[in-house]
Design a protein around this motif. Sequence first.
Motif, PDB file in Angstrom:
ATOM      1  N   TRP A 225       0.832  -1.214   0.000  1.00  0.00           N
ATOM      2  CA  TRP A 225       0.000   0.000   0.000  1.00  0.00           C
ATOM      3  C   TRP A 225       0.863   1.259   0.000  1.00  0.00           C
ATOM      4  CZ3 TRP A 225      -3.508  -1.975   4.562  1.00  0.00           C
ATOM      5  CH2 TRP A 225      -4.328  -3.013   4.079  1.00  0.00           C
ATOM      6  N   LEU A 226       1.938   1.220   0.754  1.00  0.00           N
ATOM      7  CA  LEU A 226       2.792   2.397   0.855  1.00  0.00           C
ATOM      8  C   LEU A 226       3.512   2.685  -0.446  1.00  0.00           C
ATOM      9  CD1 LEU A 226       3.789   4.605   2.752  1.00  0.00           C
ATOM     10  CD2 LEU A 226       5.642   3.077   3.477  1.00  0.00           C
ATOM     11  N   THR A 227       4.036   1.643  -1.083  1.00  0.00           N
ATOM     12  CA  THR A 227       4.735   1.849  -2.360  1.00  0.00           C
ATOM     13  C   THR A 227       3.774   2.283  -3.460  1.00  0.00           C
ATOM     14  OG1 THR A 227       4.507  -0.524  -2.839  1.00  0.00           O
ATOM     15  CG2 THR A 227       6.569   0.203  -1.832  1.00  0.00           C
ATOM     16  N   ALA A 228       2.552   1.755  -3.449  1.00  0.00           N
ATOM     17  CA  ALA A 228       1.571   2.123  -4.477  1.00  0.00           C
ATOM     18  C   ALA A 228       1.220   3.609  -4.409  1.00  0.00           C
ATOM     19  CB  ALA A 228       0.309   1.280  -4.326  1.00  0.00           C
ATOM     20  N   PHE A 229       1.339   4.196  -3.219  1.00  0.00           N
ATOM     21  CA  PHE A 229       1.027   5.618  -3.077  1.00  0.00           C
ATOM     22  C   PHE A 229       2.277   6.493  -3.124  1.00  0.00           C
ATOM     23  CE2 PHE A 229       0.591   9.389  -0.398  1.00  0.00           C
ATOM     24  CZ  PHE A 229      -0.526   9.991  -0.956  1.00  0.00           C
ATOM     25  N   LEU A 230       3.346   6.075  -2.431  1.00  0.00           N
ATOM     26  CA  LEU A 230       4.490   6.951  -2.229  1.00  0.00           C
ATOM     27  C   LEU A 230       5.237   7.242  -3.517  1.00  0.00           C
ATOM     28  CD1 LEU A 230       6.302   8.506  -0.284  1.00  0.00           C
ATOM     29  CD2 LEU A 230       7.603   6.395   0.084  1.00  0.00           C
ATOM     30  N   TRP A 231       5.519   6.224  -4.325  1.00  0.00           N
ATOM     31  CA  TRP A 231       6.352   6.444  -5.509  1.00  0.00           C
ATOM     32  C   TRP A 231       5.695   7.357  -6.535  1.00  0.00           C
ATOM     33  CZ3 TRP A 231       7.825   0.559  -5.625  1.00  0.00           C
ATOM     34  CH2 TRP A 231       8.834   0.341  -4.681  1.00  0.00           C
ATOM     35  N   PRO A 232       4.432   7.127  -6.917  1.00  0.00           N
ATOM     36  CA  PRO A 232       3.811   8.123  -7.829  1.00  0.00           C
ATOM     37  C   PRO A 232       3.607   9.477  -7.170  1.00  0.00           C
ATOM     38  CG  PRO A 232       2.222   6.446  -7.178  1.00  0.00           C
ATOM     39  CD  PRO A 232       3.549   5.970  -6.700  1.00  0.00           C
ATOM     40  N   PHE A 233       3.392   9.484  -5.852  1.00  0.00           N
ATOM     41  CA  PHE A 233       3.209  10.755  -5.141  1.00  0.00           C
ATOM     42  C   PHE A 233       4.462  11.615  -5.223  1.00  0.00           C
ATOM     43  CE2 PHE A 233       3.776  13.136  -1.124  1.00  0.00           C
ATOM     44  CZ  PHE A 233       2.705  13.996  -1.227  1.00  0.00           C
ATOM     45  N   VAL A 234       5.625  11.009  -5.120  1.00  0.00           N
ATOM     46  CA  VAL A 234       6.875  11.768  -5.185  1.00  0.00           C
ATOM     47  C   VAL A 234       7.035  12.405  -6.564  1.00  0.00           C
ATOM     48  CG1 VAL A 234       9.390  11.581  -5.152  1.00  0.00           C
ATOM     49  CG2 VAL A 234       8.034  10.429  -3.406  1.00  0.00           C
TER      50      VAL A 234
ATOM     51  N   LEU B  80       1.492  30.048  -3.318  1.00  0.00           N
ATOM     52  CA  LEU B  80       0.593  28.919  -3.076  1.00  0.00           C
ATOM     53  C   LEU B  80       1.086  28.166  -1.847  1.00  0.00           C
ATOM     54  CD1 LEU B  80      -1.884  27.535  -4.426  1.00  0.00           C
ATOM     55  CD2 LEU B  80      -0.271  25.950  -5.489  1.00  0.00           C
ATOM     56  N   PRO B  81       0.259  28.009  -0.827  1.00  0.00           N
ATOM     57  CA  PRO B  81       0.716  27.341   0.402  1.00  0.00           C
ATOM     58  C   PRO B  81       1.195  25.911   0.148  1.00  0.00           C
ATOM     59  CG  PRO B  81      -1.383  28.456   0.749  1.00  0.00           C
ATOM     60  CD  PRO B  81      -1.115  28.498  -0.722  1.00  0.00           C
ATOM     61  N   ILE B  82       2.140  25.479   0.955  1.00  0.00           N
ATOM     62  CA  ILE B  82       2.699  24.132   0.808  1.00  0.00           C
ATOM     63  C   ILE B  82       1.620  23.077   1.058  1.00  0.00           C
ATOM     64  CG2 ILE B  82       4.392  22.511   1.747  1.00  0.00           C
ATOM     65  CD1 ILE B  82       6.198  24.840   2.363  1.00  0.00           C
ATOM     66  N   ARG B  83       0.699  23.349   1.971  1.00  0.00           N
ATOM     67  CA  ARG B  83      -0.374  22.392   2.237  1.00  0.00           C
ATOM     68  C   ARG B  83      -1.220  22.147   1.004  1.00  0.00           C
ATOM     69  NH1 ARG B  83      -2.712  24.573   8.090  1.00  0.00           N
ATOM     70  NH2 ARG B  83      -0.777  24.267   9.308  1.00  0.00           N
ATOM     71  N   VAL B  84      -1.453  23.213   0.235  1.00  0.00           N
ATOM     72  CA  VAL B  84      -2.256  23.072  -0.983  1.00  0.00           C
ATOM     73  C   VAL B  84      -1.510  22.212  -2.008  1.00  0.00           C
ATOM     74  CG1 VAL B  84      -3.324  24.315  -2.893  1.00  0.00           C
ATOM     75  CG2 VAL B  84      -3.420  25.256  -0.584  1.00  0.00           C
ATOM     76  N   LYS B  85      -0.206  22.428  -2.144  1.00  0.00           N
ATOM     77  CA  LYS B  85       0.583  21.630  -3.079  1.00  0.00           C
ATOM     78  C   LYS B  85       0.570  20.156  -2.693  1.00  0.00           C
ATOM     79  CE  LYS B  85       3.724  25.532  -3.890  1.00  0.00           C
ATOM     80  NZ  LYS B  85       5.103  26.043  -3.777  1.00  0.00           N
ATOM     81  N   ILE B  86       0.775  19.883  -1.414  1.00  0.00           N
ATOM     82  CA  ILE B  86       0.777  18.488  -0.959  1.00  0.00           C
ATOM     83  C   ILE B  86      -0.610  17.877  -1.119  1.00  0.00           C
ATOM     84  CG2 ILE B  86       1.102  16.994   1.053  1.00  0.00           C
ATOM     85  CD1 ILE B  86       3.228  18.934   2.042  1.00  0.00           C
ATOM     86  N   GLY B  87      -1.652  18.630  -0.780  1.00  0.00           N
ATOM     87  CA  GLY B  87      -3.005  18.111  -0.917  1.00  0.00           C
ATOM     88  C   GLY B  87      -3.374  17.825  -2.367  1.00  0.00           C
ATOM     89  N   LEU B  88      -3.012  18.736  -3.270  1.00  0.00           N
ATOM     90  CA  LEU B  88      -3.285  18.521  -4.686  1.00  0.00           C
ATOM     91  C   LEU B  88      -2.547  17.296  -5.203  1.00  0.00           C
ATOM     92  CD1 LEU B  88      -4.428  19.447  -7.431  1.00  0.00           C
ATOM     93  CD2 LEU B  88      -2.430  20.930  -7.671  1.00  0.00           C
ATOM     94  N   SER B  89      -1.275  17.159  -4.819  1.00  0.00           N
ATOM     95  CA  SER B  89      -0.483  16.003  -5.258  1.00  0.00           C
ATOM     96  C   SER B  89      -1.076  14.700  -4.719  1.00  0.00           C
ATOM     97  CB  SER B  89       0.967  16.154  -4.794  1.00  0.00           C
ATOM     98  OG  SER B  89       1.532  17.350  -5.274  1.00  0.00           O
ATOM     99  N   ALA B  90      -1.498  14.707  -3.457  1.00  0.00           N
ATOM    100  CA  ALA B  90      -2.090  13.505  -2.867  1.00  0.00           C
ATOM    101  C   ALA B  90      -3.407  13.154  -3.551  1.00  0.00           C
ATOM    102  CB  ALA B  90      -2.304  13.719  -1.371  1.00  0.00           C
ATOM    103  N   PHE B  91      -4.207  14.168  -3.866  1.00  0.00           N
ATOM    104  CA  PHE B  91      -5.493  13.921  -4.535  1.00  0.00           C
ATOM    105  C   PHE B  91      -5.275  13.295  -5.917  1.00  0.00           C
ATOM    106  CE2 PHE B  91      -8.910  15.522  -7.348  1.00  0.00           C
ATOM    107  CZ  PHE B  91      -9.996  14.893  -6.745  1.00  0.00           C
ATOM    108  N   VAL B  92      -4.332  13.847  -6.690  1.00  0.00           N
ATOM    109  CA  VAL B  92      -4.046  13.289  -8.019  1.00  0.00           C
ATOM    110  C   VAL B  92      -3.484  11.877  -7.884  1.00  0.00           C
ATOM    111  CG1 VAL B  92      -2.680  13.577 -10.117  1.00  0.00           C
ATOM    112  CG2 VAL B  92      -3.692  15.574  -9.002  1.00  0.00           C
ATOM    113  N   THR B  93      -2.647  11.649  -6.881  1.00  0.00           N
ATOM    114  CA  THR B  93      -2.053  10.325  -6.691  1.00  0.00           C
ATOM    115  C   THR B  93      -3.119   9.284  -6.374  1.00  0.00           C
ATOM    116  OG1 THR B  93      -0.029  11.355  -5.854  1.00  0.00           O
ATOM    117  CG2 THR B  93      -0.332   9.020  -5.402  1.00  0.00           C
ATOM    118  N   ILE B  94      -4.082   9.639  -5.527  1.00  0.00           N
ATOM    119  CA  ILE B  94      -5.155   8.699  -5.181  1.00  0.00           C
ATOM    120  C   ILE B  94      -5.937   8.288  -6.420  1.00  0.00           C
ATOM    121  CG2 ILE B  94      -7.343   8.499  -3.929  1.00  0.00           C
ATOM    122  CD1 ILE B  94      -6.105  10.259  -1.747  1.00  0.00           C
ATOM    123  N   ILE B  95      -6.096   9.211  -7.371  1.00  0.00           N
ATOM    124  CA  ILE B  95      -6.816   8.894  -8.609  1.00  0.00           C
ATOM    125  C   ILE B  95      -5.953   8.053  -9.546  1.00  0.00           C
ATOM    126  CG2 ILE B  95      -7.875   9.908 -10.667  1.00  0.00           C
ATOM    127  CD1 ILE B  95      -8.610  12.319  -8.974  1.00  0.00           C
TER     128      ILE B  95
END
Length: 260
Positions: free
Chosen positions: A12-21, A38-53
């Motif tokens: 689970w961690l590799t499936a999320f972490l590698w594309p997230f990076v 642009l706040p860092i939280r927004v960048k991380i949140g946007l990246s996490a949202f795209v990664t989940i998809i």
Amino acid sequence: MFSVTYEQLNVWLTAFLWPFVRILALVASSPAFGDKSLPIRVKIGLSAFVTIIVAPTLGALPQVTVFSAQGVWIIINQFLIGVALGFTMQLVFGAVQAAGDIIGMSMGLGFATFFDPHSTGATDVMSRYVYMIAILTFFALDGHLQMLSALIQTFQALPVSANVLGATGWRVLAGWGSTVFNAGLLLALPIVTALLITNLALGILNRAAPQIGVFQVGLPLTVITGLLLIQLMLPNMMPFFSRLFDGGIAEMGRVVAGMH
């Protein structure tokens, strides 16, 4: 009782972490998304949202422990890929800013600088003005969505792995830099030429009638002429920016192909 084994957690961690990076590296280094306003939280949140998809569509990933030597090398690879893709688009806006600097110097506004908190340094007024026009055009043409789409497609052309990145992609990126800055000079050339003719006319007028006081009217005249020319060029700037953005998106694919 619900239990999770170490192997399942690692999958689970590799499936999320590698594309997230890879996605986060592009978001942090690309234009618009990477802006310091642009706040860092927004960048991380946007990246996490795209990664989940994106993560469920990637298929099988390397069976490697995340924090092993090979797993860390994969993380470094994904980071370098994302930074290279973000920098590819960043060069486009670097060329736009260079064109603004050239225009400002030709207008005599090289001294008109202000502290820009986004770049943490002094920024030329005309450079910032042309850059903002380019950013607005980028969003109006859905360039940010095209950039994210091109990034997602790279997971098919360059899957997540521990392979060493090919040097060809970096050479393609370096060549793209020279091409884009040529385009920036081409953008500034009409205004620079017109202002050069204006300065030549003022020089001839100063020789013919020194009593007019060309030095008093020269700077206001060049500034007004430059602003008027920029206003006249705006309808033609949009198609020019559109071609630059399309070229940047296409170059992202060529950089990825060279890294394969």
